[in-house]
Design a protein around this motif. Sequence first.
Motif, PDB file in Angstrom:
ATOM      1  N   ALA A  73     -53.863 -37.619 -29.756  1.00  0.00           N
ATOM      2  CA  ALA A  73     -52.818 -38.075 -30.650  1.00  0.00           C
ATOM      3  C   ALA A  73     -52.349 -39.871 -29.967  1.00  0.00           C
ATOM      4  O   ALA A  73     -52.809 -40.280 -31.271  1.00  0.00           O
ATOM      5  CB  ALA A  73     -51.412 -37.830 -30.796  1.00  0.00           C
ATOM      6  N   ALA A  76     -55.791 -41.526 -31.571  1.00  0.00           N
ATOM      7  CA  ALA A  76     -55.535 -41.988 -32.697  1.00  0.00           C
ATOM      8  C   ALA A  76     -54.345 -43.180 -33.238  1.00  0.00           C
ATOM      9  O   ALA A  76     -55.301 -43.856 -33.902  1.00  0.00           O
ATOM     10  CB  ALA A  76     -55.302 -39.904 -33.399  1.00  0.00           C
ATOM     11  N   TYR A  77     -53.315 -43.116 -32.699  1.00  0.00           N
ATOM     12  CA  TYR A  77     -52.508 -43.460 -33.141  1.00  0.00           C
ATOM     13  C   TYR A  77     -52.677 -44.864 -32.772  1.00  0.00           C
ATOM     14  O   TYR A  77     -52.311 -46.159 -33.579  1.00  0.00           O
ATOM     15  CB  TYR A  77     -50.819 -42.962 -33.090  1.00  0.00           C
ATOM     16  CG  TYR A  77     -50.276 -41.926 -34.028  1.00  0.00           C
ATOM     17  CD1 TYR A  77     -50.526 -42.273 -35.301  1.00  0.00           C
ATOM     18  CD2 TYR A  77     -50.611 -40.468 -33.492  1.00  0.00           C
ATOM     19  CE1 TYR A  77     -49.821 -41.698 -35.552  1.00  0.00           C
ATOM     20  CE2 TYR A  77     -50.245 -39.704 -34.359  1.00  0.00           C
ATOM     21  CZ  TYR A  77     -49.565 -40.324 -35.441  1.00  0.00           C
ATOM     22  OH  TYR A  77     -49.056 -38.795 -36.105  1.00  0.00           O
ATOM     23  N   THR A 142     -45.816 -44.944 -37.594  1.00  0.00           N
ATOM     24  CA  THR A 142     -46.708 -43.875 -37.095  1.00  0.00           C
ATOM     25  C   THR A 142     -46.066 -42.442 -38.952  1.00  0.00           C
ATOM     26  O   THR A 142     -46.715 -42.212 -38.978  1.00  0.00           O
ATOM     27  CB  THR A 142     -46.498 -42.776 -36.428  1.00  0.00           C
ATOM     28  OG1 THR A 142     -44.909 -42.749 -36.594  1.00  0.00           O
ATOM     29  CG2 THR A 142     -46.555 -44.039 -35.383  1.00  0.00           C
ATOM     30  N   GLY A 225     -59.447 -38.909 -30.659  1.00  0.00           N
ATOM     31  CA  GLY A 225     -58.594 -39.261 -30.882  1.00  0.00           C
ATOM     32  C   GLY A 225     -58.916 -40.240 -32.127  1.00  0.00           C
ATOM     33  O   GLY A 225     -59.059 -40.019 -33.544  1.00  0.00           O
ATOM     34  N   TYR A 228     -61.490 -39.019 -34.856  1.00  0.00           N
ATOM     35  CA  TYR A 228     -60.773 -38.553 -35.887  1.00  0.00           C
ATOM     36  C   TYR A 228     -59.907 -39.489 -36.551  1.00  0.00           C
ATOM     37  O   TYR A 228     -60.005 -39.598 -37.897  1.00  0.00           O
ATOM     38  CB  TYR A 228     -59.441 -37.347 -35.046  1.00  0.00           C
ATOM     39  CG  TYR A 228     -58.738 -36.661 -36.121  1.00  0.00           C
ATOM     40  CD1 TYR A 228     -58.955 -34.948 -36.033  1.00  0.00           C
ATOM     41  CD2 TYR A 228     -58.150 -36.823 -36.717  1.00  0.00           C
ATOM     42  CE1 TYR A 228     -58.188 -33.981 -37.179  1.00  0.00           C
ATOM     43  CE2 TYR A 228     -56.572 -36.299 -37.429  1.00  0.00           C
ATOM     44  CZ  TYR A 228     -57.580 -34.513 -37.779  1.00  0.00           C
ATOM     45  OH  TYR A 228     -56.686 -33.916 -38.254  1.00  0.00           O
ATOM     46  N   ALA A 229     -59.696 -40.702 -36.505  1.00  0.00           N
ATOM     47  CA  ALA A 229     -58.080 -41.099 -36.913  1.00  0.00           C
ATOM     48  C   ALA A 229     -59.005 -42.202 -38.377  1.00  0.00           C
ATOM     49  O   ALA A 229     -58.730 -42.419 -39.056  1.00  0.00           O
ATOM     50  CB  ALA A 229     -57.400 -41.978 -36.249  1.00  0.00           C
ATOM     51  N   LEU A 235     -53.393 -39.640 -40.515  1.00  0.00           N
ATOM     52  CA  LEU A 235     -52.650 -39.007 -39.122  1.00  0.00           C
ATOM     53  C   LEU A 235     -50.924 -38.550 -39.282  1.00  0.00           C
ATOM     54  O   LEU A 235     -50.120 -38.908 -39.905  1.00  0.00           O
ATOM     55  CB  LEU A 235     -52.505 -39.894 -38.155  1.00  0.00           C
ATOM     56  CG  LEU A 235     -54.041 -40.528 -37.443  1.00  0.00           C
ATOM     57  CD1 LEU A 235     -53.871 -41.542 -36.636  1.00  0.00           C
ATOM     58  CD2 LEU A 235     -54.883 -39.527 -37.259  1.00  0.00           C
ATOM     59  N   THR A 239     -51.467 -32.302 -37.067  1.00  0.00           N
ATOM     60  CA  THR A 239     -53.155 -32.205 -36.585  1.00  0.00           C
ATOM     61  C   THR A 239     -52.752 -32.369 -35.005  1.00  0.00           C
ATOM     62  O   THR A 239     -53.004 -31.787 -34.425  1.00  0.00           O
ATOM     63  CB  THR A 239     -52.998 -33.763 -36.729  1.00  0.00           C
ATOM     64  OG1 THR A 239     -53.308 -33.537 -38.129  1.00  0.00           O
ATOM     65  CG2 THR A 239     -54.516 -33.855 -36.669  1.00  0.00           C
TER      66      THR A 239
END
Length: 333
Positions: A73, A76-77, A142, A225, A228-229, A235, A239
């Motif tokens: 995460a 990704a973020y 987010t 991550g 994936y993003a 997101l 997840t």
Amino acid sequence: MSIESSVKKRRGVTLVVICLVMIGFLFALPRLGLEIYPMHTLIGVFIWIIVAGSLRVLGLSGQGSIGHVAFMAIGAYTSAILAKYLGWSLWITMPVGVIVTGVVAFLVGIPFTRVRGIYFTMVSLFSGILVLSVDQVFNKYTGGYSGMTSVKLLFGYNKVPYYYFCLALMVVCLAIMYRLEHSRIGLTWKAVAQSYSVASSIGINEVRQRILCLVVSACFAGIAGVAYAHYYAILTTETFSFNQSITVFVYMTVGGPGLFAGPIVGTIALLIIPELLRNLREYVPFVYAGIMLIVLFLMPEGLAGLPGQLWRRFGRPAKARSSASEEVSKHAP
């Protein structure tokens, strides 16, 4: 050369050939007419194999985690926010996301790796909850529980480049993981896992090694991550929830945590089964439970260890089997 050593050598060569053939086949699939939905499914499989493999890397030093998806995460973020709100290039935000993941893992590892075994597993859950809490605090960026949408795509809406990118990323990550495990660093991690007191007595700083192992495994999760993003473009906290961390742990356990191929086999099996049972989704949890029970009671080495288990039971050379029988009868009362 003994029979056993020659058999092991032949098996090693056979495994290498099989791996190369499978990789070549996967690279050729789009040109063989692979449809969009199966391609989409395989892209997800490639990403989650990296995550499950990273969890196994953490286990090399004797550490287990039920909050490992939190590192995924973070990567990704971080990448998604930098790309969406600051307009940075994805080829910059993705490495930055991985670096930030490694830095956070280092900061978390300083206090957390001083506890061992089940206690480390318990505090890993805290790190997962902490990441989701931070996600809610900065929900302006987010998206909070609603999720972060409109994340920049890496290759637009054409899935073929994503397929090749994620496949190549998976192959490279697995190759690095394999090399790490069989390097001096990997052997050091295994020594710490076997006995931290013995490792310390021969000059190994076991806390430092466990922090290093945590950082490396977190970076692999961060790589998954960012991939994936910028493929799924959305997101959500679901997840990267606790349930997803448990799912990744199950991937590794079913496949076989003691074998390098374990996370790969477990992830493929447990992600493909729901796709095969799309019309019977309500029964998928029962199928999972059945697989877990079979593995726990009949396959101590996991699904990946099944060929070796069958070989030892039925496929050993006749001479080796007769020697073993003679040895047993010799010591029989």
